[in-house]
Write a protein that holds these residues in place. Structure first.
Motif, short mmCIF file in Angstrom:
data_model
loop_
_atom_site.label_atom_id
_atom_site.label_comp_id
_atom_site.label_asym_id
_atom_site.label_seq_id
_atom_site.Cartn_x
_atom_site.Cartn_y
_atom_site.Cartn_z
N LYS A 27 -4.71 2.33 -4.43
CA LYS A 27 -5.98 2.49 -5.16
C LYS A 27 -5.85 3.58 -6.23
O LYS A 27 -5.11 4.55 -6.06
N LEU A 28 -6.61 3.41 -7.30
CA LEU A 28 -6.52 4.36 -8.42
C LEU A 28 -6.81 5.78 -7.96
O LEU A 28 -6.10 6.72 -8.35
N ASN A 29 -7.82 5.96 -7.10
CA ASN A 29 -8.16 7.32 -6.66
C ASN A 29 -7.04 7.93 -5.81
O ASN A 29 -6.82 9.14 -5.84
N ASP A 30 -6.33 7.09 -5.03
CA ASP A 30 -5.23 7.62 -4.22
C ASP A 30 -4.10 8.13 -5.12
O ASP A 30 -3.40 9.08 -4.78
N ILE A 88 -4.62 9.34 -8.24
CA ILE A 88 -5.15 10.59 -8.83
C ILE A 88 -5.00 11.74 -7.84
O ILE A 88 -4.61 12.85 -8.20
N ASN A 89 -5.27 11.44 -6.54
CA ASN A 89 -5.22 12.50 -5.52
C ASN A 89 -3.81 12.99 -5.23
O ASN A 89 -3.64 13.99 -4.53
N LEU A 90 -2.80 12.31 -5.75
CA LEU A 90 -1.42 12.80 -5.55
C LEU A 90 -1.15 14.05 -6.39
O LEU A 90 -0.13 14.71 -6.24
N GLY A 91 -2.05 14.31 -7.34
CA GLY A 91 -1.95 15.55 -8.12
C GLY A 91 -0.70 15.62 -8.97
O GLY A 91 -0.37 14.66 -9.67
N LYS A 92 0.02 16.76 -8.84
CA LYS A 92 1.11 17.03 -9.78
C LYS A 92 2.34 16.15 -9.57
O LYS A 92 3.26 16.16 -10.40
N THR A 93 2.38 15.41 -8.47
CA THR A 93 3.50 14.49 -8.26
C THR A 93 3.51 13.40 -9.34
O THR A 93 4.53 12.80 -9.63
N GLN A 101 0.83 -1.22 0.00
CA GLN A 101 0.00 0.00 0.00
C GLN A 101 0.86 1.26 0.00
O GLN A 101 0.34 2.36 0.00
N ARG A 102 2.19 1.07 0.04
CA ARG A 102 3.07 2.25 0.24
C ARG A 102 3.26 3.08 -1.01
O ARG A 102 3.28 2.57 -2.12
N ILE A 103 3.46 4.38 -0.76
CA ILE A 103 3.84 5.31 -1.84
C ILE A 103 5.13 5.98 -1.40
O ILE A 103 5.20 6.53 -0.30
N THR A 104 6.16 5.90 -2.24
CA THR A 104 7.45 6.49 -1.90
C THR A 104 7.84 7.50 -2.98
O THR A 104 7.69 7.20 -4.16
N THR A 112 10.99 10.02 -4.40
CA THR A 112 12.35 10.54 -4.35
C THR A 112 12.41 11.64 -5.41
O THR A 112 11.43 11.89 -6.10
N GLU A 113 13.59 12.24 -5.55
CA GLU A 113 13.70 13.29 -6.58
C GLU A 113 13.52 12.72 -7.97
O GLU A 113 13.01 13.35 -8.88
N ARG A 114 13.97 11.47 -8.14
CA ARG A 114 14.01 10.90 -9.49
C ARG A 114 12.77 10.09 -9.87
O ARG A 114 12.47 9.92 -11.04
N TYR A 115 12.10 9.52 -8.89
CA TYR A 115 10.95 8.69 -9.24
C TYR A 115 9.91 8.68 -8.14
O TYR A 115 10.17 9.08 -7.00
N ILE A 116 8.74 8.16 -8.51
CA ILE A 116 7.71 7.88 -7.51
C ILE A 116 7.44 6.37 -7.59
O ILE A 116 7.39 5.81 -8.68
N GLU A 117 7.30 5.77 -6.43
CA GLU A 117 7.11 4.33 -6.39
C GLU A 117 5.75 4.03 -5.74
O GLU A 117 5.47 4.53 -4.65
N LEU A 118 4.95 3.23 -6.42
CA LEU A 118 3.61 2.90 -5.92
C LEU A 118 3.56 1.41 -5.59
O LEU A 118 3.93 0.57 -6.43
N GLY A 119 3.08 1.08 -4.39
CA GLY A 119 2.82 -0.33 -4.09
C GLY A 119 1.69 -0.81 -4.98
O GLY A 119 0.81 -0.03 -5.37
N ALA A 120 1.70 -2.11 -5.30
CA ALA A 120 0.70 -2.64 -6.25
C ALA A 120 -0.73 -2.48 -5.75
O ALA A 120 -1.67 -2.43 -6.54
N MET A 121 -0.91 -2.36 -4.42
CA MET A 121 -2.27 -2.26 -3.86
C MET A 121 -2.75 -0.81 -3.68
O MET A 121 -3.80 -0.58 -3.08
#
Ligand code: FAD
Length: 279
Positions: free
Chosen positions: A78-81, A83-88, A62-65, A67-76
Motif C-alpha cells: 500500500k502507498l501509505n506503507d 511512505i511509512n518506510l521513511g528514509k529507506t 505484499q512483501r518488502i525486501t 538489501t544494501e543495494r536496493y529495496i524491493e516492493l511487492g506490487a500489492m
C-alpha cells in the motif's frame, strides 16, 4: 448486464491466480480497486468489470525486501506503507506518493495499481523512471525484469504481454541530495497537459555528479544528453551553464509531440530547480 455472469476470484497462490486468469483471459487484476471506483460518484451503484481477479490474498505480493543495494516492493504494498518506510525510500518517491489523494485512499491504493493504470502515467511513474527502478512481470510460465523507463515508454497502455502481472518493483538505494517533485493539474490528463515532474541531483564534495529530469504524463520525457552537460560541474552552478542546459532542453522538447503548455511547464520547473543550485 444480460448474459454476463460476474465472478470475483480470490486466489491465494500465484499458481491459482494464473490458472483462473488463463481460464478467464478477460478477467481484470484488482489491487486496491481505487481506480475502478474513481469518477463513478454520480452513479447510484458502482459498476465493475464482470470478471475480477483480486490480488488481495497473494501474500508474496505484499512483501518488502531490503538489501544494501536496493529495496524491493511487492506490487500489492500500500502507498501509505511505503511512505511509512521513511528514509529507506528515496525522498522523491515518497514526495510523489504523499501527493496522491488523502491518507484514507493511500491505505487502500497499491503501488502496483498506480504503476499499471491502463491509460495514464500516475504519480509513481516519473520518480521510478528517474531512479532507474525495474519491474518484475510474470505470467504462468515466464518471469522477466523490465526498466521502469521501458515499461512506461509507450503512449498507450503499459508494455504487458497477455495475462502478465506486475509482481515486484526494485528501486536502487542511491543517495540523492536534492529532490523535487511536482504534479501538474489533474493526474488524469484528459487535456493532455497533466503529469508529474521530477528533478533529482547527487552532489559530492560540491560537485554535481549526477542529475535526472523526468516528466511523465501522456508520455514519458527524459533527455539524457542535456543531463550529461551539467554532470561534473562545481556548485554553485554558473548561470551560463544553466542557460545552456535550458536551451538544450528547449531544443529537445521542440521535437517532442506534447502540448505547448506541458513544454512550458517543464522548462519553468527545470529552470527553478537549477536556480536553487546557482550562486
Ligand atoms: C479520489 C482519487 C484521487 C486520486 N488522486 C490521485 C493522484 O493525485 N495521483 C495519482 O497518481 N493517482 C491518484 N488516484 C489514483 C490512485 O492513486 C491509483 O489509481 C491507485 O494507486 C491505484 O491503486 P489500486 O491498488 O487501487 O489499483 P486498482 O484500481 O486495483 O488497479 C489499477 C489498474 O492497474 C491494474 N493492476 C493493478 N495491479 C496490477 C498488477 N499487479 N499487475 C497488473 N495490473 C495491475 C488494474 O487491473 C487496473 O487496471 C486517485 C484516485 C482517487 C479515487
Amino acid at each position: 448486464m444480460d448474459g454476463v455472469h460476474n465472478q470475483v476470484f480470490f486466489p491465494s497462490t500465484m499458481q491459482d491466480m494464473f490458472t483462473s486468469w488463463n481460464r478467464f483471459p478477460q478477467a481484470v487484476p484488482f489491487a486496491g480497486g481505487v481506480s475502478f471506483a474513481r469518477r463513478q460518484d454520480s452513479r447510484y451503484t458502482l459498476t465493475f468489470p464482470a470478471y475480477i481477479l483480486s490480488l488481495d490474498k497473494l501474500n508474496e505480493l505484499q512483501r518488502i525486501t531490503r538489501t544494501e543495494r536496493y529495496i524491493e516492493l511487492g506490487a500489492m504494498v500500500k502507498l501509505n506503507d511505503i511512505i511509512n518506510l521513511g528514509k529507506t525510500i528515496p525522498q522523491v518517491f515518497t514526495q510523489a506518493l504523499k501527493c496522491i489523494a488523502g491518507p484514507e485512499l493511500r491505505n487502500l491504493a497499491t503501488i502496483g495499481g498506480n504503476i499499471c493504470h491502463p491509460a495514464l502515467r500516475l504519480n509513481a511513474t516519473a520518480p521510478l523512471v528517474a531512479l532507474d527502478a525495474r519491474y518484475e512481470l510474470r505470467t504462468a510460465l515466464t518471469s522477466r525484469w523490465i526498466s521502469a523507463a521501458r515499461f512506461s515508454s509507450f503512449s498507450g497502455p503499459p508494455a504487458f504481454n497477455p495475462q502478465e502481472l506486475l509482481t515486484r518493483i526494485r528501486i536502487p538505494r542511491e543517495q540523492w541530495n536534492y529532490s523535487l517533485f511536482k504534479r501538474f493539474a489533474d493526474p488524469y490528463p484528459e487535456s493532455g497537459t497533466g503529469g508529474s515532474l521530477v528533478f533529482i541531483a547527487r552532489i559530492q564534495k560540491n560537485i554535481l555528479t549526477d542529475l535526472r529530469v523526468v516528466f511523465a504524463g501522456e508520455t514519458v520525457i527524459r533527455d539524457k544528453n542535456s543531463e550529461a552537460i551539467l554532470s561534473g560541474k562545481h556548485l554553485p552552478l554558473d548561470r551560463r551553464d544553466i542557460n545552456h542546459f535550458i536551451e538544450l532542453w528547449g531544443a529537445f522538447l521542440s521535437a517532442v509531440d506534447t502540448p505547448g503548455m506541458t513544454k512550458a511547464r517543464i522548462i519553468n520547473f527545470v529552470e527553478d530547480a537549477l536556480l536553487e543550485l546557482a550562486d
